[in-house]
Design an enzyme around this catalytic site. Structure first.
Site, short mmCIF file in Angstrom:
data_model
loop_
_atom_site.label_atom_id
_atom_site.label_comp_id
_atom_site.label_asym_id
_atom_site.label_seq_id
_atom_site.Cartn_x
_atom_site.Cartn_y
_atom_site.Cartn_z
N ASP A 266 0.22 -5.11 -31.06
CA ASP A 266 -0.23 -6.22 -30.22
C ASP A 266 -1.73 -6.44 -30.33
O ASP A 266 -2.18 -7.56 -30.47
CB ASP A 266 0.20 -5.98 -28.75
CG ASP A 266 -0.23 -4.63 -28.20
OD1 ASP A 266 -0.80 -3.80 -28.96
OD2 ASP A 266 0.00 -4.37 -27.01
N LYS B 203 -9.99 -7.22 -30.61
CA LYS B 203 -11.10 -7.36 -29.66
C LYS B 203 -12.43 -7.19 -30.35
O LYS B 203 -12.57 -6.32 -31.21
CB LYS B 203 -10.98 -6.28 -28.57
CG LYS B 203 -10.25 -6.72 -27.34
CD LYS B 203 -10.45 -5.73 -26.22
CE LYS B 203 -9.22 -5.67 -25.36
NZ LYS B 203 -9.35 -4.72 -24.24
N GLY C 251 4.00 -2.87 -26.60
CA GLY C 251 3.18 -4.08 -26.59
C GLY C 251 3.55 -5.15 -27.60
O GLY C 251 3.29 -6.32 -27.37
N ASP D 109 -7.99 -2.47 -30.40
CA ASP D 109 -9.10 -2.30 -29.47
C ASP D 109 -10.04 -1.24 -30.06
O ASP D 109 -10.79 -1.55 -30.99
CB ASP D 109 -8.56 -1.91 -28.09
CG ASP D 109 -9.62 -1.89 -27.01
OD1 ASP D 109 -10.77 -2.25 -27.28
OD2 ASP D 109 -9.31 -1.49 -25.87
N ARG E 44 4.00 -8.16 -18.85
CA ARG E 44 4.42 -8.29 -20.25
C ARG E 44 5.19 -9.58 -20.50
O ARG E 44 5.18 -10.11 -21.60
CB ARG E 44 5.31 -7.11 -20.66
CG ARG E 44 4.58 -5.77 -20.77
CD ARG E 44 5.45 -4.78 -21.55
NE ARG E 44 5.01 -3.40 -21.39
CZ ARG E 44 4.04 -2.82 -22.12
NH1 ARG E 44 3.41 -3.50 -23.04
NH2 ARG E 44 3.72 -1.55 -21.92
N PHE F 286 -9.98 -7.35 -20.79
CA PHE F 286 -8.62 -6.82 -20.74
C PHE F 286 -7.64 -7.97 -20.59
O PHE F 286 -7.69 -8.74 -19.63
CB PHE F 286 -8.46 -5.81 -19.60
CG PHE F 286 -7.30 -4.89 -19.85
CD1 PHE F 286 -7.43 -3.80 -20.70
CD2 PHE F 286 -6.05 -5.15 -19.29
CE1 PHE F 286 -6.34 -2.97 -20.98
CE2 PHE F 286 -4.96 -4.33 -19.56
CZ PHE F 286 -5.12 -3.24 -20.41
N VAL F 287 -6.74 -8.09 -21.56
CA VAL F 287 -5.80 -9.22 -21.57
C VAL F 287 -4.37 -8.75 -21.34
O VAL F 287 -4.01 -7.60 -21.64
CB VAL F 287 -5.89 -10.00 -22.91
CG1 VAL F 287 -7.24 -10.68 -23.03
CG2 VAL F 287 -5.63 -9.09 -24.10
#
Ligand code: IMP
Ligand code: MG
Length: 190
Positions: free
Chosen positions: A108, A140, A53, A111, A174, A161-162
């Site tokens: 990245d 987040k 990520g 969460d 990606r 969700f991104v």
């Protein structure tokens, strides 16, 4: 001005909302890089980037830090679809020698924090690093306490969700140059 080609229309159709365009991301990275340059000036720094990520974040951020740093990439996975498996898999067996060095972990997105907690604990236990800090592009807002927090954050984002700019949904999206929320329809399709 961006020299990138137009975004693939089918990929664009799966995005319900663009959160940050590339120019906004790069402006924020200028600021983050400035802070990190001052923090680590004169120190032996190794950046540990968590793949997959963080590959675009890592590349854009590190090119803005004019220090003689080292880079190690760790391949770690915990997600299937939009939910964490709760289990963190390290694909590496051999880690870079960071004894006596300052380590900055790049990821990245923060969460639940399960992944970064496991990575941080492994480095703390095995690496002999002088210091250990965490820098994430996104954090987040999950409305509950996490087992770990980041020291440096690019953007605080809503609990959605991104994808894009390195982040995936089932390994897709990606290569989108921006960060956006994936549509319910795209998630339903898998
Ligand atoms: P955590 O362990 O729940 O903090 O999850 C961390 C990892 O899950 C991140 O490094 C991402 O690879 C992935 N992840 C979490 N949320 C998202 C998201 O919204 N989009 C894409 N990947 C995500
Ligand atoms: Mg992922």
């Amino acid at each position: 001005m961006s020299r990138l080609p137009p975004t693939n229309p089918a990929m664009l159709a799966d995005i319900s909302k663009v959160l940050y365009h590339e120019s906004t991301i790069l402006s924020r990275l200028d600021e983050l890089a400035h802070t990190l340059t001052e923090e680590y000036r004169g120190k032996d720094l190794t950046c540990v980037a968590i793949l997959n990520g963080s590959f675009i974040f890592m590349a854009d951020l590190l090119r803005r830090i004019p220090l003689p740093l080292q880079v190690d990439c760790w391949s770690v996975s915990s997600y299937h679809g939009t939910t964490s498996s709760g289990q963190v898999n390290f694909r590496q067996t051999q880690l870079a020698d960071v004894r006596g060095r300052h380590v900055l972990i790049l990821d990245d997105i923060l969460d639940s924090g399960v992944t970064l907690r496991a990575i941080h604990d492994r480095l703390a236990a095995e690496s002999g690093a002088l210091s250990l800090k965490i820098c994430v592009l996104l954090r987040k807002q999950i409305g509950q306490a996490r087992p770990i927090d980041a020291d440096y954050v690019g953007f605080d984002i809503p609990n959605e969700f991104v994808v894009g700019y390195g982040l995936d949904y089932n390994e897709h999206y990606r290569n989108l140059p921006f960060i956006g929320v994936i549509s319910e329809a795209a998630i339903a399709r898998g």
